[in-house]
Design a protein around this motif. Sequence first.
Motif, PDB file in Angstrom:
ATOM      1  N   PHE A 264      -7.293   8.465  -8.673  1.00  0.00           N
ATOM      2  CA  PHE A 264      -6.942   7.279  -8.810  1.00  0.00           C
ATOM      3  C   PHE A 264      -8.220   6.450  -8.170  1.00  0.00           C
ATOM      4  CE2 PHE A 264      -3.066   9.337  -8.949  1.00  0.00           C
ATOM      5  CZ  PHE A 264      -2.324   8.513  -9.851  1.00  0.00           C
ATOM      6  N   HIS A 265      -8.469   5.057  -8.857  1.00  0.00           N
ATOM      7  CA  HIS A 265      -9.536   4.540  -8.349  1.00  0.00           C
ATOM      8  C   HIS A 265      -9.462   2.946  -8.406  1.00  0.00           C
ATOM      9  CE1 HIS A 265     -13.633   4.262  -6.841  1.00  0.00           C
ATOM     10  NE2 HIS A 265     -13.911   5.438  -6.960  1.00  0.00           N
ATOM     11  N   SER A 266      -9.792   2.241  -7.258  1.00  0.00           N
ATOM     12  CA  SER A 266      -9.716   0.921  -7.243  1.00  0.00           C
ATOM     13  C   SER A 266     -10.915   0.083  -7.681  1.00  0.00           C
ATOM     14  CB  SER A 266      -9.500   0.450  -5.746  1.00  0.00           C
ATOM     15  OG  SER A 266     -10.853   0.552  -5.102  1.00  0.00           O
ATOM     16  N   SER A 267     -12.160   0.853  -7.915  1.00  0.00           N
ATOM     17  CA  SER A 267     -13.285   0.270  -8.499  1.00  0.00           C
ATOM     18  C   SER A 267     -13.326   0.439 -10.070  1.00  0.00           C
ATOM     19  CB  SER A 267     -14.670   0.710  -7.923  1.00  0.00           C
ATOM     20  OG  SER A 267     -14.521   0.567  -6.457  1.00  0.00           O
TER      21      SER A 267
ATOM     22  N   ILE B  93       2.627   1.815  -3.195  1.00  0.00           N
ATOM     23  CA  ILE B  93       1.365   2.479  -4.220  1.00  0.00           C
ATOM     24  C   ILE B  93       1.346   4.056  -4.001  1.00  0.00           C
ATOM     25  CG2 ILE B  93      -1.106   2.517  -4.829  1.00  0.00           C
ATOM     26  CD1 ILE B  93      -0.813  -0.591  -4.313  1.00  0.00           C
ATOM     27  N   GLY B  94       1.328   4.240  -2.725  1.00  0.00           N
ATOM     28  CA  GLY B  94       1.093   5.687  -2.572  1.00  0.00           C
ATOM     29  C   GLY B  94       2.259   6.507  -2.908  1.00  0.00           C
TER      30      GLY B  94
ATOM     31  N   ALA C 245       0.924  -0.969   0.003  1.00  0.00           N
ATOM     32  CA  ALA C 245      -0.141   0.006   0.096  1.00  0.00           C
ATOM     33  C   ALA C 245       0.927   1.267  -0.088  1.00  0.00           C
ATOM     34  CB  ALA C 245      -0.949  -0.032   1.095  1.00  0.00           C
TER      35      ALA C 245
ATOM     36  N   GLU D  61      -3.984  -8.581  -2.846  1.00  0.00           N
ATOM     37  CA  GLU D  61      -5.189  -7.626  -3.070  1.00  0.00           C
ATOM     38  C   GLU D  61      -4.677  -6.219  -3.553  1.00  0.00           C
ATOM     39  OE1 GLU D  61      -7.290  -6.331   0.363  1.00  0.00           O
ATOM     40  OE2 GLU D  61      -8.795  -5.861  -0.661  1.00  0.00           O
ATOM     41  N   ASN D  62      -3.776  -5.900  -2.787  1.00  0.00           N
ATOM     42  CA  ASN D  62      -3.124  -4.661  -3.369  1.00  0.00           C
ATOM     43  C   ASN D  62      -2.352  -4.295  -4.842  1.00  0.00           C
ATOM     44  OD1 ASN D  62      -4.432  -2.985  -1.697  1.00  0.00           O
ATOM     45  ND2 ASN D  62      -2.928  -3.124  -0.101  1.00  0.00           N
TER      46      ASN D  62
ATOM     47  N   LEU E 226      -5.057  -3.569  -6.633  1.00  0.00           N
ATOM     48  CA  LEU E 226      -5.156  -2.318  -6.657  1.00  0.00           C
ATOM     49  C   LEU E 226      -4.247  -1.497  -7.625  1.00  0.00           C
ATOM     50  CD1 LEU E 226      -6.412   0.295  -5.441  1.00  0.00           C
ATOM     51  CD2 LEU E 226      -4.393   0.068  -3.482  1.00  0.00           C
TER      52      LEU E 226
END
Lengths: 280, 379
Positions: B228-231, B66-67, B63, B89-90, B93
Motif C-alpha cells: 500500500f502506498h501513500s505517494s 485504515i490499518g 489511521a 490528511e488520512n 491516504l
Amino acid sequence: MSKRSREVSWKAFLREENLPHQWCPGCGYGVILKSMLYAFEKGGIAPKDVVVVTGIGCWGKADDYLYANTVHVTHGRALPVATGIKVANPSMKVIALMGDGDSATIGGNHLIHSSRRNIDVVALVANNLNYGMTGGQYSCTTPLYSRTSTSWYGDPEPALDICRLSETAGASFVARTTVYHAAMIEKYIGMALSHEGFSLVEVISPCPTYFGRYNKLSKAPQMLKWLKEQSIPIERVKDLSEENLKEKFVTGVFADKKGHSFLSRYREIQSRARNELESE
Amino acid sequence: MKKKVRFMLGNEAIVEGALLAGATFFAGYPITPSSEVAERASRKLPQIGGCYLQMEDEIASIAAIIGASIGGAKAFTATSGPGFSLMQENIGLAIMAEVPCVIVNVQRSGPSTGLATRPAQADIMQARWGRHGDHSVIALSPATVQECFDLMVQAFNMAEKYRCPVLFMADETVGHLRENCVLRSRDEVEIVNRKRPPEGLEEYFPYKADDDLVPPMVTPGSDYLTRFHSSTHNEKGLPTSSPQEARKLIKRLYDKIEKNKDDIIMYREFDVTKCEYLVICFGGAVRAARQAAIEAREEGLSVGVLQLQTVWPFPAEYISEVSKGKRGIIVPEMNMGQIIGEVRKAVPDKIPVLGANRYDGEPLTPKEIIQVLGEVVSL
Ligand SMILES: Cc1ncc(C[n+]2csc(CCOP(=O)(O)OP(=O)(O)O)c2C)c(N)n1
Ligand code: SF4
Ligand SMILES: [Mg+2]
C-alpha cells in the motif's frame, strides 16, 4: 504465529530491482535495514509473515527496498496504522519504521499512547537527530544548541529522550543502540520481534549530509567515531554525574517486562462481553 | 418471519447498519453529536469478537481504521466537524492507497468548535474538497433513522466495491432522532466484499486494476505480498515520478468513481416529474422539505422533492434533465448555501434557483421553505 520452522534467508526480503538504495554515502540506514533483515532471518520470519509500515522521511523510504507486506503512510502516522493492522490481523508481525521526526515529533502523541496501550507492534526508530528528507532541519531529538538548517545559531530546544518517554508511558520492551554498534541492532530487533507488547528499538544513526555537515562531522567515519564517543552503556549511568551524561546516548535495554500486552487484555474484554451477551 | 423493528437513535442505527455490513472494527475519539455511535460500537463489537479502539485523537482514529482495513477487517469511525477536519490528511491516504473504510460525520454547527450540540450541513463541501490534491469521493447522507441503517450498509458496500473511503454525512437532527427502524437481516440485503486476485498468479501487482478500474485487494498473510502506498505509485506499488504513471493513477482513481456514477448515485423522488416547483435537498433538510411540499400542495401549488441520498459524486446530469421545464427550484440547506452552487451549475440558465438557508444552529422548518417558495412563485 510466524512459521519458525521455515528456513528463510534475509536476501528473500531484498527488492533487488530497486537497488542500489538512494541513501547518501555514509548514511546509517543501510546498516539498520540489513540488521532488521538479519533479525528476520534469525527469527525464522518470512516475507509473508511480516507487515512493514513506514512513515515519511529518508528512513520511511525503506519499504522501497523490501519484499514483504508493506504499507507506506503519511508523516507521523505509522503507529496508529500499525495498531489497526495488528488488531485486525494478529498473526502478522507488524513493525513500524520511523525517523525521529516521524515517531517522536509529529507522531509524538501516537508514540505515547502506543506505549501506554502496550500494543503488540515493533517500533524501529532510526534517529538521525534531524529531518534528513527535508534538508536537515532540527527535530525534537536534535541535541541542544546544535546547528541545523533551521537553527543556524543553535537549537534552543533540549532534546527528547525517546526511550525514556516510551518506557515511562508503559512500553514493555525498550532498547537503544547506535549504528556504530551494528551487532546490537540485530540483537535488539530480534528481542523486540519475539516480545509481547509494544517494543521500541531506537538506533542513533549518522546523517553526514546534514546533521554531520552542520556540526563539523561531515565525514562518515568521523560521525561514527562521534557516536561511539557519545555512547554510554545503561549499566554505567548510575556511576556518572548529570553533567557527564549531558548529550550522551545511553545505550542498552531500558525495559524488558513480561506482562499484559494490549492484545492479551483485549481478548479478556472480548470474553467478558461474550459472557454478558450469553447471560442476557 | 416477523420483522425486527426497533425504536432507536439515528446514531445507534448507524452502528446496526455497519454490523450488518460486516464491520468488526471501530476506532474513534468521542465528540458531540456523534458519541452514541462510539458508545454502541464499544458495546457491540467485543461481543462479536471485533474491536473498539478509543484512540488518542481523530488523526489516529482514521489511521487505525485504515490499518484495520488493510489487515482484513471492515472498519469505520465516527466524528463531527472538528474531528472531521483532523481526519482530512488520512482520508486522502485512504483514497490514494485505495483502502476501503467508512467515515461517519454527524455534522454540527461550525466553524471551529462552533455550536457543539446543534445541527448543520456545512461540511458538505469539505466532504468533497477537504483534502489536498485531485480526486473524487463518495458521500452519502441519511434523512431518517431507517436510512442511517440502510445507507450505512450501502456505504460499506461501495467502500468495498470501489476500494475507497466513503463519507457518511449525517447531521445532528438525524443522528439524535428517535424513530422506528427495521433491522434487516443478512439474507435481506446484498453484502459486497472486496475483490480478491485470482489464485496462482505468477506475480501480483497490488495496483493493477481490472476493467472496472479497481485493483483486487490482498490481506497480509495470504498467498501474495501486499503493498500500500501513500505517494504517487505505479502498478507495483512503488513510488514513481513519471508523468505518464502519475497521470494514469490520478485519472484512474478519479474515473473509478466518476465513471460509475450510475451505480453510486442514489436518490428518492417525491412527485419530481410532474411538479412545477422542485425542492432539491439532502439529509436533515429533507424532512422539512417534504412537509413543506405537503403544505404547499394544500395551497394549490405543485411541489416535488428530490432527496439526494448520494451527494458526491453529484448527480448533475440527472438534475439537469429533471429540472427542465420547472418554474423554479429551491435548495434548502442548513448552511449558507453550498450544494446550491452545484445545482445552479446543473440547471438550465432560465430557471430560477433559490436557497432556503439556516446557519444559526437551528434546524430548517417547513415554514422557511414555504416562504422561499412564495418568493419563487412571485418571480
Ligand atoms: C504533514 C506533513 N508535514 C511535513 C511533511 C514534510 N516532511 C517530510 S519528511 C519530514 C521529516 C522527516 O524526518 P524524520 O522523520 O526524522 O526522517 P528522516 O528523513 O530524518 O529519516 C518532513 C518534515 C510531510 N510529509 N507531511
Ligand atoms: S540526508 Fe541524511 S538521513 Fe537522509 S539519506 Fe542522506 S545521510 Fe541518510
Ligand atoms: Mg530524522
